[in-house]
Design a protein around this motif. Structure first.
Motif, PDB file in Angstrom:
ATOM      1  N   UNK A 528      36.269  52.285  76.033  1.00 55.17           N
ATOM      2  CA  UNK A 528      36.224  53.730  75.835  1.00 55.17           C
ATOM      3  C   UNK A 528      36.497  54.068  74.372  1.00 55.17           C
ATOM      4  N   UNK A 529      37.481  53.372  73.817  1.00 54.62           N
ATOM      5  CA  UNK A 529      37.792  53.598  72.401  1.00 54.62           C
ATOM      6  C   UNK A 529      36.585  53.258  71.538  1.00 54.62           C
ATOM      7  N   UNK A 530      35.971  52.121  71.832  1.00 54.75           N
ATOM      8  CA  UNK A 530      34.863  51.708  70.960  1.00 54.75           C
ATOM      9  C   UNK A 530      33.677  52.657  71.120  1.00 54.75           C
ATOM     10  N   UNK A 531      33.522  53.195  72.332  1.00 57.86           N
ATOM     11  CA  UNK A 531      32.450  54.162  72.543  1.00 57.86           C
ATOM     12  C   UNK A 531      32.679  55.404  71.678  1.00 57.86           C
ATOM     13  N   UNK A 532      33.920  55.880  71.648  1.00 54.55           N
ATOM     14  CA  UNK A 532      34.227  57.064  70.830  1.00 54.55           C
ATOM     15  C   UNK A 532      34.089  56.752  69.343  1.00 54.55           C
ATOM     16  N   UNK A 533      34.484  55.546  68.953  1.00 49.14           N
ATOM     17  CA  UNK A 533      34.329  55.169  67.541  1.00 49.14           C
ATOM     18  C   UNK A 533      32.850  55.170  67.167  1.00 49.14           C
ATOM     19  N   UNK A 534      32.023  54.644  68.096  1.00 49.53           N
ATOM     20  CA  UNK A 534      30.586  54.634  67.812  1.00 49.53           C
ATOM     21  C   UNK A 534      30.034  56.044  67.669  1.00 49.53           C
ATOM     22  N   UNK A 535      30.662  56.987  68.358  1.00 47.65           N
ATOM     23  CA  UNK A 535      30.205  58.367  68.235  1.00 47.65           C
ATOM     24  C   UNK A 535      30.648  58.978  66.910  1.00 47.65           C
ATOM     25  N   UNK A 536      31.420  58.230  66.119  1.00 47.83           N
ATOM     26  CA  UNK A 536      31.771  58.679  64.778  1.00 47.83           C
ATOM     27  C   UNK A 536      33.175  59.242  64.627  1.00 47.83           C
ATOM     28  N   UNK A 537      34.012  59.172  65.661  1.00 47.61           N
ATOM     29  CA  UNK A 537      35.388  59.662  65.519  1.00 47.61           C
ATOM     30  C   UNK A 537      36.239  58.638  64.794  1.00 47.61           C
ATOM     31  N   UNK A 538      37.253  59.127  64.025  1.00 46.06           N
ATOM     32  CA  UNK A 538      38.075  58.181  63.280  1.00 46.06           C
ATOM     33  C   UNK A 538      38.899  57.315  64.222  1.00 46.06           C
ATOM     34  N   UNK A 540      41.867  56.040  64.051  1.00 48.51           N
ATOM     35  CA  UNK A 540      43.257  56.357  64.382  1.00 48.51           C
ATOM     36  C   UNK A 540      43.357  57.569  65.308  1.00 48.51           C
ATOM     37  N   UNK A 541      42.422  58.488  65.159  1.00 54.97           N
ATOM     38  CA  UNK A 541      42.424  59.648  66.051  1.00 54.97           C
ATOM     39  C   UNK A 541      42.078  59.208  67.480  1.00 54.97           C
ATOM     40  N   UNK A 542      41.115  58.272  67.574  1.00 52.84           N
ATOM     41  CA  UNK A 542      40.758  57.735  68.889  1.00 52.84           C
ATOM     42  C   UNK A 542      41.986  57.071  69.528  1.00 52.84           C
ATOM     43  N   UNK A 543      42.724  56.296  68.712  1.00 55.68           N
ATOM     44  CA  UNK A 543      43.926  55.645  69.240  1.00 55.68           C
ATOM     45  C   UNK A 543      44.950  56.675  69.711  1.00 55.68           C
ATOM     46  N   UNK A 544      45.009  57.793  68.996  1.00 54.91           N
ATOM     47  CA  UNK A 544      45.986  58.820  69.346  1.00 54.91           C
ATOM     48  C   UNK A 544      45.636  59.513  70.651  1.00 54.91           C
ATOM     49  N   UNK A 561      37.533  68.705  68.994  1.00 53.70           N
ATOM     50  CA  UNK A 561      38.334  69.819  68.480  1.00 53.70           C
ATOM     51  C   UNK A 561      39.210  69.372  67.318  1.00 53.70           C
ATOM     52  N   UNK A 562      39.923  68.264  67.521  1.00 55.56           N
ATOM     53  CA  UNK A 562      40.859  67.823  66.486  1.00 55.56           C
ATOM     54  C   UNK A 562      40.134  67.354  65.225  1.00 55.56           C
ATOM     55  N   UNK A 563      39.001  66.688  65.405  1.00 60.14           N
ATOM     56  CA  UNK A 563      38.246  66.257  64.218  1.00 60.14           C
ATOM     57  C   UNK A 563      37.817  67.462  63.401  1.00 60.14           C
ATOM     58  N   UNK A 564      37.328  68.461  64.123  1.00 52.55           N
ATOM     59  CA  UNK A 564      36.859  69.656  63.429  1.00 52.55           C
ATOM     60  C   UNK A 564      38.015  70.350  62.733  1.00 52.55           C
ATOM     61  N   UNK A 565      39.152  70.389  63.412  1.00 50.11           N
ATOM     62  CA  UNK A 565      40.324  71.044  62.850  1.00 50.11           C
ATOM     63  C   UNK A 565      40.796  70.338  61.582  1.00 50.11           C
ATOM     64  N   UNK A 566      40.764  68.986  61.606  1.00 48.30           N
ATOM     65  CA  UNK A 566      41.197  68.233  60.426  1.00 48.30           C
ATOM     66  C   UNK A 566      40.347  68.604  59.226  1.00 48.30           C
ATOM     67  N   UNK A 567      39.098  68.953  59.494  1.00 44.08           N
ATOM     68  CA  UNK A 567      38.205  69.271  58.388  1.00 44.08           C
ATOM     69  C   UNK A 567      38.331  70.734  57.963  1.00 44.08           C
TER      70      UNK A 567
END
Lengths: 694, 284
Positions: A528-538, A540-544, A561-567
């Motif tokens: 699941x983590x690797x799937x989200x990473x492949x979708x381009x999420x950072x 460490x955020x995926x780990x969180x 939401x959190x990725x967008x917020x970080x930006x």
């Protein structure tokens, strides 16, 4: 190592009988890479690699003619080298003689005599030595022997052309010696002496041989030619070039040296067969391209790619007759299958083994039904339909058509089920149980199809983990990574809200042991983590965010939401992050058990004004933060959390010492920190896992 | 070129190339590879060149004589060249030209097809040869037989006689091929094709076949003890054929299959070992 001034050109052609098409690209890549890494040749030079089914070609330009190498030869210990009068002993003299040097040239290191000198080797000499090693070390999926030396290569090597600096470089390979001859294409090969690479490439061109250059992820001359010709033919026939089977295109490219494309047709009457059968027949039996129009209708034509100069009219007629005969064969299978009741095939599944430890396909279909009835409550599909689909899902494995074309599993199930009066929904689900196949392949289009595919794969995962068939490294014979990815991608695509843990547990109970259940959960979480990473999420955020395997849909929402917020709102995000980071740091020394048993906040133990205020803020804002979390307003919840605590917590840490001597007071402060931390981390994300560069 | 002329032409060609012309073995088998002139003769170092027609039976391929491409009985033209000569592909092309294939006009392709026979413990690498997309030959460099890595690598060229005939006659229905003037392949074989399909799929008695399998296996063991290699091997072939008949009848489940195949392979291996022992004694 220093480069000499002069530069040379090197050409190597390994002429073989037809190498399997799937070996060509990787074999060439290895040849080029290994050549580039020859230690003697370090430096700047150009290498290109080319292939055809019968040739691996390497062309290097700008090679230094010779190279210098520093050599270090250790001799005897110094104390036995000199006599009392300073003259060399026999031991030293022997060393000097052996290396043709004098006392003046040698030095010492660590109590031993050492000779350091530069040697010059010619590139020619070095290539003569290295090339046989390089060629015999190339690795391929399967190798063979064909002559008495026992040399191994994927298919027999029949000639080697090797030119360096305008002259033959006649190295010896066990079965034969490299020379200056090459051959043309086709069954009657023309022989040709070559003196220069230019002459060689011109000869190939004259012979109509198109080379495929090795370009990472790219398209070489031969593939481009075939693709362009194919597109032209398709357009002329009314076909849609976007529907070209890319795998087939690649394979065909690696089956011919002298491509010649032509269009042909088959008997219209076969268009009444399911089009998937026609497409599979054309690809499997003849490696020809089917023609589909932009509406997805199959046309009674095909495009073939022949090898060599041919008499087109004769070849076309033969191709057409062979295809018609093959389609007659397929029509026979289809009619045979359609005669026997499809739903009654289920009994035959008892003879079809799924896996030694997991029983037959019949057992699998029974397990799928059980899993389906657990799971159907959580998704919106009709239970009766899903159970029916599970029951019929594997029947097509017993049909002649699927035995002939394994790739049509599911597809044939659709046609046979529908032909027997099953609903479109149930039939479609049988087809879609194998989707998605690749990483960007089509998804099931119906919730029922998605549900069947999900059940099919989850049973596979639980079963294989029960049987201890874990994937290791690059080896995944049961396709478990693919299955896990498909499970999550379906889940996300369908936006199902469900607890995977809750499904896996009971399903393991159908087998005799659930000792690998937690291993499967760990595996799924990693996927699941690797799937989200492949979708381009950072990472460490995926780990969180991904701390379980439940509710992946919610995780995806949090991540975006959190990725967008970080930006967009970095300061708000950072405020929340700092609260988590600081509370986390202070709690770090505690063991899990201590954290669990630490108890409740006791306001009467507060000693400092700031403690009380922090506790007040907690009590005042807790409700609104929890409400935002409950509403899945992740951005707002995060902003509010940061806003509530960051300032006052900063002051708190400035003024108040948490780890004081007084145990109850210290404990109470830690409890407060924990309460603040978990208000967010328990339900949103453990931001302490982020690596922020401030 | 009709069917019988094709056989004559191939015989003439391979005789010229120094092959011993043999006849097919009179025991049922699935492929010419099972013939002792291949199975045993490729073992050891002794050079060997032979060519023969082998009638083959594959019960599961029966289609009641209704299918233009498939039949449970057909003919292979088998050539063994041991050790494989360097110009073996050229030699093969020459043979095609000899039977009337104009190579320069057609699309000739060597498509990867590694051959494996689990019942013989055999494995080889090679191709299917395609003429204008029709598979006409299996071309294989044997690597291993009866689980034994071969010392001299033989090349096996197996022509599908029906397929080559189809190509030469431009007739893509097996049963309409001309066998000789006035007689078609179907005239000679369609009826038996239909009957054998019915027998294999509907009428055979699995209990009886299973009993035969067990008894044949016993005979192999007994005869090997007596040193009667040829007779023992005949029974290996019978085991293999009976297994194929059981398979066609649907009487072999996926679970039992490996065990059956293992028993045939074991018997074949025992024969190969005895053969090699004798070769050693004669100093080959």
């Amino acid at each position: 190592m220093k480069q000499a001034r002069k530069e040379g050109e090197f050409l190597l052609e390994i002429g073989t009988e037809e190498i399997p098409s799937s070996y060509l690209e990787e074999g060439l890549r290895l040849l080029v890479d290994t050549f580039k890494r020859l230690p003697e040749l370090r430096g700047k030079f150009d290498v290109e690699g080319y292939q055809t089914p019968c040739r691996f070609i390497l062309h290097a330009r700008g090679l230094p003619f010779s190279f210098e190498k520093e050599e270090e030869i250790f001799g005897p210990p110094k104390e036995i080298c000199y006599q009392s009068d300073g003259k060399p002993t026999p031991a030293l003299e022997g060393f000097l003689k052996r290396h043709q040097t004098t006392v003046k040239e040698i030095g010492e290191e660590g109590g031993r005599i050492v000779l350091r000198r530069k040697t010059v080797t010619s590139t020619r000499q070095s290539l003569l030595k290295q090339l046989p090693l390089l060629i015999s070390a190339l690795s391929f999926p399967k190798l063979m022997r064909w002559e008495k030396s026992g040399f191994r290569f994927p298919r027999p090597i029949r000639w080697v052309l090797s030119l360096y600096d305008g002259k033959a470089l006649p190295f010896s390979l066990k079965p034969l010696r490299a020379g200056t001859k090459t051959y043309g294409g086709g069954p009657v090969r023309k022989q040709k002496m070559v003196r220069h690479p230019k002459e060689y490439f011109a000869f190939l061109k004259r012979s109509g041989i198109l080379l495929e250059k090795w370009i990472p992820e790219g398209e070489g001359e031969r593939r481009r030619f075939i693709r362009e010709q194919l597109e032209k033919q398709l357009k002329r026939l009314g076909g849609d070039p976007r529907k070209i089977d890319q795998d087939l295109l690649r394979e065909v490219t690696n089956l011919v040296e002298v491509p010649l494309l032509f269009a042909a047709g088959f008997d219209r009457k076969y268009l009444s067969l399911p089009k998937e059968i026609l497409i599979a027949s054309m690809a499997k039996y003849q490696r020809v391209f089917s023609v589909e129009d932009s509406q997805g209708r199959l046309l009674p034509h095909f495009v073939a790619c022949a090898n060599g100069s041919i008499v087109l009219a004769k070849v076309r007629k033969n191709y057409e007759q062979v295809l018609n005969a093959r389609l007659e064969d397929a029509a026979f299978f289809y009619a045979e299958d359609s005669q026997k009741p499809f739903s009654e095939k289920r009994g035959g599944l008892k003879l079809l083994v799924y896996h030694q430890k997991l029983g037959t396909m019949h057992d699998k279909s029974e397990r799928m039904k059980k899993l389906a009835s657990h799971f159907v409550r959580e998704v919106r599909v009709d239970e009766k339909d899903l159970l029916r689909a599970c029951e019929l899902a594997k029947n097509d494995l017993l049909t002649e058509m699927v035995k002939e074309f394994p790739s049509l599993q599911g597809v044939m199930g659709y046609y046979y089920a529908k032909g027997e009066g099953e609903t479109e929904g149930v039939s479609r689900a049988i087809w879609e149980q194998y989707l998605p196949k690749g990483s960007d392949a089509k998804f099931p289009t119906t919730p029922l199809g998605a549900a069947l595919s999900f059940v099919e794969k989850l049973d596979h995962l639980v079963g294989c983990f029960y049987a201890s068939e874990f994937p290791t490294g690059s080896v995944d014979p049961y396709g478990l990574r693919r299955a896990a990815n498909a499970v999550f991608r379906i889940l996300l695509d369908q936006k199902w809200k469900l607890s995977l843990t809750g499904l896996i547990g009971p399903h393991f109970k159908l087998f005799s042991s659930d000792s690998n259940a937690s291993k499967l959960q760990g595996f799924l979480q990693e996927r699941l983590k690797s799937l989200f990473r492949e979708k381009g999420f950072r990472t460490d955020l995926v780990d969180a965010v991904v701390t379980t395997i439940d509710e992946p849909v919610q995780m995806a929402e949090k991540l975006s939401s959190l990725s967008e917020m970080m930006e967009r709102r970095p300061n708000d995000f950072l405020a929340a992050y700092k609260v988590i980071e600081r509370t986390n740091n202070i709690l770090k020394p505690l063991s899990l058990k201590e954290k669990r048993e630490i108890g409740e906040v006791k306001p009467d133990l507060f000693q400092e004004e700031l403690e009380k205020r922090l506790w007040d803020v907690y009590n005042k804002d807790k409700g609104s933060i929890q409400r935002l979390i409950h509403e899945k307003a992740w951005t707002e919840a995060t902003a509010q959390y940061g806003h509530s605590f960051s300032e006052i917590l900063h002051q708190f840490f400035e003024k108040v010492l948490v780890n004081v001597e007084n145990r109850p007071v210290r404990q109470n402060r830690l409890v407060l920190m924990k309460a603040i931390n978990e208000l967010y981390t328990e339900t949103v994300a453990d931001l302490a896992k982020l690596q922020m560069n401030r | 070129m009709n069917f019988q002329d094709l056989i004559l032409a191939l015989n003439a060609f391979w005789k010229e190339k120094g092959c011993i012309l043999l006849q097919g073995l009179d025991v049922e088998m699935g492929a010419g590879t099972f013939h002792p002139a291949t199975f045993f003769k490729v073992l050891g170092k002794r050079p060997w060149k032979t060519a023969y027609v082998q009638p083959c039976r594959r019960p599961t391929d029966g289609r009641y004589g209704k299918n233009p491409f498939r039949a449970q009985h057909y003919f292979q033209y088998q050539v063994i060249l041991k050790p494989s000569p360097d110009k073996v592909q050229e030699l093969y092309f020459e043979s095609l030209r000899h039977v009337g294939v104009r190579l320069k006009e057609h699309d000739v392709r060597f498509v990867e097809d590694d051959w494996e026979s689990p019942t013989l413990g055999a494995q080889g690498l090679g191709w299917e040869v395609w003429l204008d997309s029709l598979e006409v030959t299996q071309f294989t460099y044997f690597q291993r037989i009866a689980g034994i890595d071969l010392e001299a690598i033989p090349c096996e060229i197996t022509y599908g006689l029906e397929r080559i005939c189809m190509f030469l006659q431009g007739q893509y229905n097996l049963f309409k091929l001309e066998w000789c003037p006035g007689t078609s392949y179907g005239d000679l074989y369609r009826k038996s094709e239909e009957e054998c399909s019915r027998y294999n799929f509907e009428q055979s008695d699995p209990k009886f076949l299973l009993e035969l399998f067990n008894r044949y296996e016993g005979e192999v063991k007994r005869l090997l003890k007596e040193g009667l290699l040829s007779s023992a091997y005949d029974f290996v072939l019978k085991m293999s054929h009976v297994f194929n008949q059981l398979d066609a009848r649907g009487a072999v489940s996926q679970v039992e299959r490996p065990a059956f195949i293992g028993r045939v392979r074991g018997a074949a291996k025992a024969c190969a070992s005895l053969y090699l022992e004798r070769e050693d004694e004669t100093g080959a």
